[in-house]
Design an enzyme around this catalytic site. Sequence first.
Site, mmCIF file in Angstrom:
data_model
loop_
_atom_site.group_PDB
_atom_site.id
_atom_site.type_symbol
_atom_site.label_atom_id
_atom_site.label_comp_id
_atom_site.label_asym_id
_atom_site.label_seq_id
_atom_site.Cartn_x
_atom_site.Cartn_y
_atom_site.Cartn_z
ATOM 1 N N GLY C 130 10.985 2.725 -7.271
ATOM 2 C CA GLY C 130 11.294 3.847 -8.148
ATOM 3 C C GLY C 130 10.052 4.661 -8.432
ATOM 4 O O GLY C 130 9.458 4.572 -9.515
ATOM 5 N N GLU C 248 0.721 -0.094 1.488
ATOM 6 C CA GLU C 248 1.817 0.464 2.270
ATOM 7 C C GLU C 248 1.266 1.136 3.516
ATOM 8 O O GLU C 248 1.830 1.032 4.595
ATOM 9 C CB GLU C 248 2.581 1.496 1.426
#
Lengths: 361, 361, 396, 396
Positions: C130, C248
Amino acid sequence: MDFTITDEQKALSDAVRELVTRATPELTGDVPVGPQPHDAKVWQQLAEVGALGLPYSEEHGGFGASLVEAVLVAVELGRGRIQSAYADSILAGVLVEELGTDEQKSLIEAIASGESLVIPAINEPMREFSHDAHTVTATQAGDGWTLSGVKEPVRYAADATHVLVTAKAGDTTGVFVVEAPQATGDRLEFAATPATLLGTTADAAAAIDKAINVAIIVLAGESLGAMDAAVPMTAEYLNTRQQFGVPLATFQTLTHRAADMYVSLELARSSVLYGAMALSEDRSDATTASRVKVVVGQSGRHIGQEAIQLHGGIGVTAEYAVGHLTAAITAAEHTYGDTRHHLTRLSAGLRDTGVVEVLHA
Amino acid sequence: MDFTITDEQKALSDAVRELVTRATPELTGDVPVGPQPHDAKVWQQLAEVGALGLPYSEEHGGFGASLVEAVLVAVELGRGRIQSAYADSILAGVLVEELGTDEQKSLIEAIASGESLVIPAINEPMREFSHDAHTVTATQAGDGWTLSGVKEPVRYAADATHVLVTAKAGDTTGVFVVEAPQATGDRLEFAATPATLLGTTADAAAAIDKAINVAIIVLAGESLGAMDAAVPMTAEYLNTRQQFGVPLATFQTLTHRAADMYVSLELARSSVLYGAMALSEDRSDATTASRVKVVVGQSGRHIGQEAIQLHGGIGVTAEYAVGHLTAAITAAEHTYGDTRHHLTRLSAGLRDTGVVEVLHA
Amino acid sequence: MQLRLSAEDAAFQQRMREFFTTQVPKEVIEANTSGGKGSDLAPELVRLSMKTLNAAGLAVPNWPVEWGGQDWTTLQKHIWASEMELAGVPSPLAFNAKMIGPVIAAFGSQELKERFLAPTANLDIWWCQGFSEPNAGSDLAGLKTTAVRDGDNYVINGQKTWTTLGQFADWMFILVRTDPNAPKKQMGISMLLLDMKTPGVTVRPIKLMDGQHEVNEVFFDNVVVPANQLVGEENKGWTYAKFLLGNERAGVAPVGAIKLHLSRAKDYAAQVQTETGTLLDDPLIAARIAELEAAVMALELTVLRVAGTSKDGKPDPASSILKLRGSEIQQDVIELVMDIAGPASLTWPAVEGTSQADWTAGTTPTYLNFRKATIYGGSSEVQRSIIASANLGLKG
Amino acid sequence: MQLRLSAEDAAFQQRMREFFTTQVPKEVIEANTSGGKGSDLAPELVRLSMKTLNAAGLAVPNWPVEWGGQDWTTLQKHIWASEMELAGVPSPLAFNAKMIGPVIAAFGSQELKERFLAPTANLDIWWCQGFSEPNAGSDLAGLKTTAVRDGDNYVINGQKTWTTLGQFADWMFILVRTDPNAPKKQMGISMLLLDMKTPGVTVRPIKLMDGQHEVNEVFFDNVVVPANQLVGEENKGWTYAKFLLGNERAGVAPVGAIKLHLSRAKDYAAQVQTETGTLLDDPLIAARIAELEAAVMALELTVLRVAGTSKDGKPDPASSILKLRGSEIQQDVIELVMDIAGPASLTWPAVEGTSQADWTAGTTPTYLNFRKATIYGGSSEVQRSIIASANLGLKG
């Protein structure tokens, strides 16, 4: 050489734009993506404004306009994200006009009125686009012919009243009319299927070349319309979308890329309009058709990809127009031979082209 | 797989960099442009730091180092804008090592010491780069051979003590030694010129392939060095050059393009260093050599062109380094087959390459 | 410099290759490699795959050893990832393995670690992210979703978007604004963990151009989250987010997947007939394949050369090179495959009874879908800015 | 829309073609077309060529009719330029024909017109441009060279750079700062005409990467210029400069030259032997040629379609498209020819007694030289900014 649109052409564009605006797919809810089925309602409206019979002579039941008018229609279809059989129908109509017997030419009136949806069946599965048939064969049977083999993909095959099938008849490729074809999706399987020869096999190759050249220009018009929508849409997004507290247009790296998109658009526009004029006069001008296909193919890929990139995430969603425009441009590029196919075709003719000439005395 | 440079390699680099720094051409006055003649002084200095004999085995009179060391030397030469016969000399040396008789291999010691300047003569005028000879022919004459035909361009032909000439001997291509060749510029004309066969004609093709593969990597090292100079030079220019009252680095469209240059540089660096390791182990690894040539060719064109563009006008003057670096990169791309040539070579082998593999068990 | 793998690394590579090609259920690999993208893999297969890996200790090698990670070298991690992709095995769910797992392991309380890490590694909990909001994409720190402390709870209001696979997720890690008055927009942000079944959470699908439901909008209407689900300290969320984004991006170039797809491109080209042979013999197609093989070689070598330089989970500029170029090359291969399909690319989704090869119907939607690769996970533009500043010292 | 030329335009085209192919001295054409660039044309040939054109009324068709111009349509002007380039005839010296001539005709006093226009059209005066300065390139208005009024004279001090062919020039038109206190940097600039033989003018050559002496630095040390050589009004120079730059850019795409060079590229490719034929049969070379033929078609059509929209000498955004894309395509063709030369491109300058074709030795220096094409005359970056703002309404 004059690119000015006449008032009559402007009126046609406006009429098409109006019906297109009403028919443009909504972008809310479960928005359809990918190839869509034939929309008979839109097709009938196109018939009503006279869009379906433009490039055929009045003598043959057409409206005696030119390819320029057909391209102006195509531009509006592309701009409004209308998927249709427009280019295919013109390909079929030109085939009939160039190749059909006088009796067979009566089909043109039915094409122009929208009564018949006549679709060319050229592609064969797992084979590069080709003007020749390879695996679909035609065999003479009494007065008529039968076809065997598979044509795929044939867009709109399922809704066609007639398909015009390229098939190998001996050493040559002929065009055969199959009425009320039975399709599975985009696939047409023939197994000793009765068919009627369009004109003669001897004249087929030249007619196929001409019909494909013309269809290339019409489809290029659809791509041009899509690009002509995508570029200002991207500019507007850059002007309005805020990131880091400022509009995206503040970022020069983005505005300069938008400028390059605009350049691609204008070069494509010039090429498509010229192609319409040139092919109106000479449907066998394969060099111009291929050059237009290359310019539009490259411009389209450039604009489609950059339009999405500059939009960011929403560019790949079905809820925003730019992805649909890019999808349409991409599909058009893969129809009637892609950029590579046409570069290869042009390469084969390099010794004949001399100096590039666009001004015709 | 390990890209770490050893202390010994670092010391070699430093030694070469030092001599290169002294030899780097000045950029004031009537700065020479274009291909320059052989510089015997620099060549002797390279011999003195041991740079000329690196990739040959000690047994054959070399220094028993590897192609990695030779590439580290080449990088410094490229960075310092030194034009030299370095890659050509190594091509010649590897040819001798791979193909020569034991007696002929004594030439390697003379190459390593700088005493002899041995240059390959492969190109034929108005012909694509080829490993085979086409118009230069060799004829057996008693115990020896004679050559006829023209080799051009052969860089440094005028200063060579020996040239190694590829020539057609019957159906095959052999390599022939001509001492004290007579050159007109880059042109060598043979007319029943006496020559000595290097090794045998039967082994020549494989040896030529290996020598060219190795030379490709060395020359790629020179290009890498030039790129490694051009990229930071461009960045510094963007940081310091003022336009519109601010440094050019204020313009994002420029800094993003500089970032893309940096990416090209780093991909080229990885490829060249890997190529040095891979070809050290297997000089016949043509796939790796061609891939490195393609990556470096494309990176070099990208970096060279953008370095000039981001510098603006001074980028094309002889008074600023970046134009010379681009010229060197461009020349290297056209040596030993250009990007297109190597893409074609790779294309022919696509069925054999399977999945791209770089990790060797 | 050293070309060959050490005996140990060669054995490691062999072990990985053997595991991935023999121990992962076939249906997982088939589903994952059809059409060139794994995003429409059924969720039960995603879970099955990750559990299979986790049982062998191969799901979360980048985590601390005590929480299931592996004490591997950078090279070994590359071999693990590359062999996994080459075998067609889906990578462990990134939200779990690369994002929230490492964050909890690094910054979470002991209680959070014990509660979440094991089920996260085993995909018993499926996490979603989110972060992005409608007006905070590349400018992530501009987020507006708020969490107000109310006793032992936080109450969340606002909206997130681009929530990938949110429809399958059990939990979400979310960035929220806990101090609207902080002097800098990065300073008032916290990271919370929330159960997607909490009342007030609404997930709305966003359909993509390939027709798939891959991303979502998520709305928060007075969603109550226990305060013990705060990660680390209140208002320190930006630190954790940067750590997460660095992870990431690290090793983000999908080298194995590109190589697999490129080798398939050759098989595909050999299936398409031309006037003179197949498209694999077409000089322009062949040159594009050869060019991409060279490009992916350069990419993988760069991964191997620079991957070792990443430190402390900080965004590493070398990672930016790999993200930028990796996503471009991946797009190029996908585009090439669509062009190889040619006319067959016009028909999608596939209809039963086609005479075209199975792979063709996926090419256009995959092409359209993967335009995202240069947008998400830090767009190419963001990567170029990082490189310009960090690698080139440009003061822009 | 109308494909064919009117009978009148067709006859016009025929007349131009005939003149350029039969009436211009052969040595001019040969020198101009060797190597793909005309910048090393001997000055006497430049003069001979322009005088030949001027005698036929073909040197300055864009000027007002009363000063030697032609009342042609935009299409006819395109035909004139295109046929001239296609025939290998050098374009009239731009500094005279496209720059200062139109400025004097539009803004000069009657005295200046009578004194300068006829010799300018006939290249009895060779003009050079004194605009750019070392720190005022793309930012032209940042110029620092001053002119101070002293009785009936101005006294100039400062430095100009990139003065193309200044070594051959008789006169210079120069932008100088006459009011250093003007509220905007554009407002205090004037344009003067000066004799290059005036004491205090020093020309220093700048050598380019092709070895040619094409541009110069020009230094001004108390250079006295009569005040009656002021163009128009004092401090209005920026207006005249913008007018001049608009003219420079208008019709700036060298369509004919590109087409000529591209058709030669095919001849050249057919001269280079390969294993199987010549480079003209090589699929990758052929595809590049075919692609560029399509590109130059699109470019010329765009010239024809939009050239009519240019107005009042104001920089026309359509001209920016043509400058941007025209210079890129020109560079692409030049690059292609160098690649066709291949190994032969390595030898330059030419040595007597070569076995290589004459054209090969020029390919690399021309390539290096023509990188300028996207830099001068308003760089590609400047053009993109104009397009973004004027055509797309981007508020950057």
